[in-house]
Design an enzyme around this catalytic site. Structure first.
Site, PDB file in Angstrom:
ATOM      1  CB  SER A   1      59.229  30.656  25.348  1.00 16.54           C
ATOM      2  OG  SER A   1      59.108  29.349  25.673  1.00 16.54           O
TER       3      SER A   1
ATOM      4  CG  ASP B   1      56.349  26.845  18.584  1.00 10.48           C
ATOM      5  OD1 ASP B   1      56.768  26.014  19.148  1.00 10.48           O
ATOM      6  OD2 ASP B   1      56.021  28.073  19.335  1.00 10.48           O
TER       7      ASP B   1
ATOM      8  CG  HIS C   1      59.667  28.318  20.419  1.00  9.19           C
ATOM      9  ND1 HIS C   1      58.095  28.472  21.019  1.00  9.19           N
ATOM     10  CD2 HIS C   1      60.177  28.409  21.701  1.00  9.19           C
ATOM     11  CE1 HIS C   1      57.849  28.600  22.211  1.00  9.19           C
ATOM     12  NE2 HIS C   1      59.404  28.442  22.664  1.00  9.19           N
TER      13      HIS C   1
END
Ligand SMILES: *[C@@H]1O[C@H](CO)[C@@H](O)[C@H](O)[C@H]1NC(C)=O
Ligand SMILES: *[C@@H]1O[C@H](CO)[C@@H](O)[C@H](O)[C@H]1NC(C)=O
Ligand SMILES: *[C@@H]1O[C@H](CO)[C@@H](O)[C@H](O)[C@H]1NC(C)=O
Ligand SMILES: *[C@@H]1O[C@H](CO)[C@@H](O)[C@H](O)[C@H]1NC(C)=O
Ligand SMILES: CC(=O)N[C@H]1CO[C@H](CO)[C@@H](O)[C@@H]1O
Length: 499
Positions: free
Chosen positions: A180, A442, A467
């Site tokens: 991320s 995601d 994710h």
């Protein structure tokens, strides 16, 4: 990880490593526990069992890396796992993100299986201003000027240099990991400090900054539709109905009951309506972003609430019209997280987000991360696209928060985001030995590297995963393509460490 959406209501996910929060859960938890504990799930580090295993350590860091005349210092938290290290082996550095660094990652996670095979020493450095790494006395806007990805990268560089010298690891090959926002940092660390980092695994990384990010909710539509084509249509119908009712104050008593609000719904400004609608949408955003990820080991609960479960509720005609099913989803989330009622008031959110205390209700990461979005990244998950299921939280609502919380104007925000892309190169990043895994479910993949840039800058596409899926510990029910992706990333690392 990147927050699903920024409003506090949703910030829960305990992902020190892979976050990018959704706000719904935060609102829920805040309502359940009182504001001061609202960010409880940001702090899994408090778990005493984990603390015993991964002892926290402290590194003396500079406050401002870009001003030689400023000699102020502070203590940054980090963790070490030497169990797999074999002399001559590489050093793995897990980069912390927009929440407390969770020592669970020092015991589990795919990076440790790589470390075991490669004989790596494992380190994890917490990001400045998050968790227990406090560079300043408080979170005043004046102090937050020391919070940026550039300062964070300079922290990593200094930590890498000093630790390598102290432990005799200067000539070892260092590999950066992150998922991320820290995935972007992993790529940018290699980009900006190639003499310090040999290779990077940049998972689910949004490397392209953008003020408006309507594509996020477009992916949510597609991810819901991949479960059941009707599902996003039902959500759309429900959120349109709700928006209509918000124009009619006589319905507020019913809405308060239907969504189990803590106090009677009050809509005085467009911000109030937008905050409420975003809070409800956030439960879908959160669930889609983390769908079926193996996050339980981080201490995250509610992982059994999946796209399949939410779409099941939306398809259940016995609950009534789609609006009633939408309300049932909100109540299911509250039940799952043992929350008594939903606090969805913008004025409460504003009060929390402007509290500058380290023990304040948004100090778990909400105040800091939104500041980073206002000064570096944008990433606002607006409803500005027609091809998405929600209604009522346009870009202006997000941009206004920058002014309300930090006195940052729309012009300043636009300029800052352009500068971020100019500095790092966005999709045009040029470097080598960086792998970019992405998951098709995601929503963040829309800002990621999804095509190989060059043989030394490969993308790894994982169909059907959410994710940061490849970072979590492997398990038998993982999709075969996820297992293959983990092996592929390993073979790249193995090959790159010989170069
Ligand atoms: C509130 O809900 C009740 C029961 O569903 C319904 O009879 C009533 O008409 C609703 N009131 C308004 C103002 O919509
Ligand atoms: C999820 O798990 C919890 C706790 O194990 C359980 O109480 C709940 O019913 C489950 N929810 C769903 C939708 O499966
Ligand atoms: C900030 O939050 C803390 C902890 O909840 C609280 O004690 C304090 O009064 C708040 N400060 C302001 C200015 O509201
Ligand atoms: C907000 O920023 C503007 C300029 O960017 C400045 O003139 C103004 O004084 C600031 N307001 C506050 C309350 O700090
Ligand atoms: C969802 C997505 O964008 N997937 C891409 C990920 O990267 C591969 C290249 O390895 C692309 O082919 C996919 O389209």
């Amino acid at each position: 990880m990147l927050p699903v959406s920024i409003n506090m209501a949703f910030q829960t996910s305990g992902f020190p490593v892979c976050k990018f929060i959704a706000c719904f859960l935060l609102a829920l938890l805040a309502a359940a526990d009182g504001r001061d504990k609202g960010f409880r799930r940001f702090s899994p580090v408090e778990d005493t069992k984990q603390k015993a295993v991964a002892q926290e350590q402290w590194f003396t860091q500079k406050l401002d890396h870009f001003n030689g005349a400023d000699s102020r210092e502070w203590k940054q938290r980090y963790f070490v796992n030497e169990a797999f290290y074999r002399p001559g082996g590489p050093v793995f550095l897990m980069i912390g993100g927009e929440g407390p660094a969770n020592p669970a990652w020092m015991q589990s996670g795919t990076w440790l299986t790589y470390a075991e095979k490669l004989g790596a020493l494992c380190l994890m450095l917490e990001h400045r201003f998050y968790g227990a790494s406090h560079p300043t006395d408080d979170l005043s806007t004046a102090n937050l000027r020391f919070l940026s990805s550039r300062q964070a990268l300079a922290d990593l560089a200094h930590f890498r240099t000093v630790t390598a010298a102290a432990r005799g690891l200067t000539n070892r090959k260092w590999v950066a990991f992150g998922g991320s926002y820290p995935g972007s940092l992993a790529a940018w660390f290699r980009l900006k400090y190639p003499h310090l980092v040999h290779a990077s695994v940049s998972t689910s990384a949004p490397v392209h900054a953008t003020v408006n990010f309507p594509e996020y909710l477009e992916v949510v539509w597609r991810s819901l539709a991949s479960e059941n084509a009707e599902c996003p249509l039902l959500v759309k119908e429900a959120s349109d109905t709700l928006l209509q009712r918000l124009n009619d104050p006589t319905t507020y008593g019913n809405i308060t009951k239907d969504f189990n609000l803590c106090s009677k719904l009050q809509i005085q400004t467009e911000m109030d309506a937008a905050y409420f609608l975003e809070t409800l949408a956030g439960s879908f955003m959160d669930v889609v972003q983390y769908n079926e990820d193996n996050r339980g080991f981080e201490g995250v609960t509610g992982t059994n609430i999946t796209i399949k479960v939410l779409c099941g509720v939306m398809a259940d005609a016995s609950l009534g019209e789609p609006y009633a099913r939408y309300a049932a989803v909100a109540r299911l989330m509250m039940d799952t997280f043992s929350v008594k009622c939903l606090d969805a008031s913008y004025s409460t959110y504003l009060r929390d987000m402007t509290n500058t205390s380290w023990v304040g209700p948004a100090a778990g990461g909400g105040r800091q991360w939104v500041y980073q979005t206002c000064t570096e990244f944008g990433f606002y998950q607006s409803t500005d696209s027609p091809n998405q299921p929600f209604t009522g939280f346009p870009l202006e609502y997000h941009v206004k928060q920058c002014a309300d919380f930090y006195n940052i104007s729309a012009e300043q925000l636009a300029e800052a985001v352009a500068q971020t892309n100019e500095y790092y190169g966005a999709y045009d990043i040029r470097s080598s030995r960086i792998v970019f895994p992405n998951g098709s479910i995601d929503p963040w993949h829309a800002l990621g590297i999804t095509q190989d840039i060059a043989p030394a800058l490969p993308a790894v596409f994982i169909k059907g995963t959410a994710h940061c899926a490849n970072m979590y510990p492997a398990r038998s029910e993982d999709l075969p393509q996820l297992a293959l992706a983990r092996e592929h990333i390993f073979s790249l690392l193995h090959q790159w460490l010989k170069q």
